[in-house]
Design an enzyme around this catalytic site. Structure first.
Site, PDB file in Angstrom:
ATOM      1  N   TYR A  25     -50.083 -11.898   8.564  1.00 11.46           N
ATOM      2  CA  TYR A  25     -51.223 -12.194   7.745  1.00 11.46           C
ATOM      3  C   TYR A  25     -50.924 -11.687   6.682  1.00 11.46           C
ATOM      4  O   TYR A  25     -51.302 -12.058   5.527  1.00 11.46           O
ATOM      5  CB  TYR A  25     -52.310 -11.447   8.567  1.00 11.46           C
ATOM      6  CG  TYR A  25     -53.600 -11.421   7.756  1.00 11.46           C
ATOM      7  CD1 TYR A  25     -54.445 -12.898   7.964  1.00 11.46           C
ATOM      8  CD2 TYR A  25     -54.151 -10.497   7.180  1.00 11.46           C
ATOM      9  CE1 TYR A  25     -55.702 -13.008   7.394  1.00 11.46           C
ATOM     10  CE2 TYR A  25     -55.213 -10.556   6.532  1.00 11.46           C
ATOM     11  CZ  TYR A  25     -56.103 -11.816   6.723  1.00 11.46           C
ATOM     12  OH  TYR A  25     -57.172 -11.902   5.967  1.00 11.46           O
ATOM     13  N   SER A  73     -56.819 -11.546   0.477  1.00 10.06           N
ATOM     14  CA  SER A  73     -57.316 -10.077   1.188  1.00 10.06           C
ATOM     15  C   SER A  73     -56.485  -9.057   0.444  1.00 10.06           C
ATOM     16  O   SER A  73     -55.615  -9.335   0.080  1.00 10.06           O
ATOM     17  CB  SER A  73     -56.769 -10.616   2.580  1.00 10.06           C
ATOM     18  OG  SER A  73     -56.793  -9.314   3.347  1.00 10.06           O
TER      19      SER A  73
END
Length: 251
Positions: free
Chosen positions: A153, A140
């Protein structure tokens, strides 16, 4: 049918929705045989039925080492070998550092990072047996850019890139290892991520407008890049984290 992945056997995790589903569908359309991994039995079985005899679904939790071992064994049992591993499973683990429950931190790390180690550990001995083998990690832009209420995350995605680079060094030239780093892609995970903001719908629209291309990514955008990176067309690419974000990091 196109045949960029003809005679290739793949494992695709996170295959029951979003980017993972698009990647699995793309791989099968290009001639691959695919073991689909996910936790949702209904969605996974439906996708396997849709994709036909070249797809097999095995439900389970990627945070468990034994499930990852089973994925590899099923690939060998059903299709005879393993050439490609595409790892897409992930959760958000929303909450700031002081409020985030310890169990949610651990679960996010287990699914987003430890699972990559587990599946690679069991898959690499099989991948080493074949020419043109490849590992692809779906990371990501959160590996590079911080977002409010996403500490687990962001940390897990940054860790996934460090693991990718290390494995690229360790297992070259036999296995290529790369990562893709998507920006805002129109998936259920994006909408869940937006809940970290006061007005989620506005946050998603702002993300789209902030990209240089003024739109959200589509799962098929990510699948197209994934297909390239595991194909022979990318045979001189390894140890690379490739951003696909509509230009948002440059905005």
């Amino acid at each position: 049918m196109s045949t960029k992945l003809k005679h290739k056997v793949c494992i695709v995790t996170g295959a029951t929705s979003g980017m993972g589903k698009a990647i699995a569908t793309s791989f099968v359309s290009q001639g691959a045989q695919v073991v689909l991994s996910g936790r949702n039995e209904e969605r996974g079985s439906s996708l396997a039925k849709e994709l036909g005899e070249n797809a097999f679904f095995l439900s389970g939790d990627v945070s468990l080492p034994e499930y990852n071992d089973q994925l590899v064994k099923k690939a060998i049992e059903h299709f005879g070998k393993l050439d490609i591993v595409s790892m897409n499973a992930g959760i958000l683990g929303l909450g700031n550092v002081t409020d985030l429950p310890l169990e949610l931190w651990k679960n996010t790390m287990d699914i987003n990072l430890s699972s990559l180690f587990y599946l690679s550990k069991y898959a690499i001995p099989e991948l080493q047996k074949n020419e043109g083998s490849s590992i692809l990690i779906n990371a990501s832009i959160a590996a590079f850019k911080s977002f409010p209420n996403h500490p687990a995350y962001c940390a897990s995605k940054a860790g996934s890139l460090a693991l990718m680079r290390q494995m690229a060094v360790e297992y070259a030239p036999k296995i290529r290892v790369n990562a893709i780093c998507p920006g805002p892609v129109d998936t259920p995970l994006l909408w869940d991520s937006a809940k970290a903001f006061q007005e989620p719908k506005i946050a998603v629209q702002n993300a789209a407008n902030t990209t240089l291309l003024k739109r959200l990514g589509k799962p098929t955008d990510i699948a197209n890049l994934a297909l390239f990176l595991v194909s022979e067309e990318a045979s001189w690419i390894t140890g690379t984290a490739m951003t696909i974000d509509g230009g948002i990091l440059n905005a």
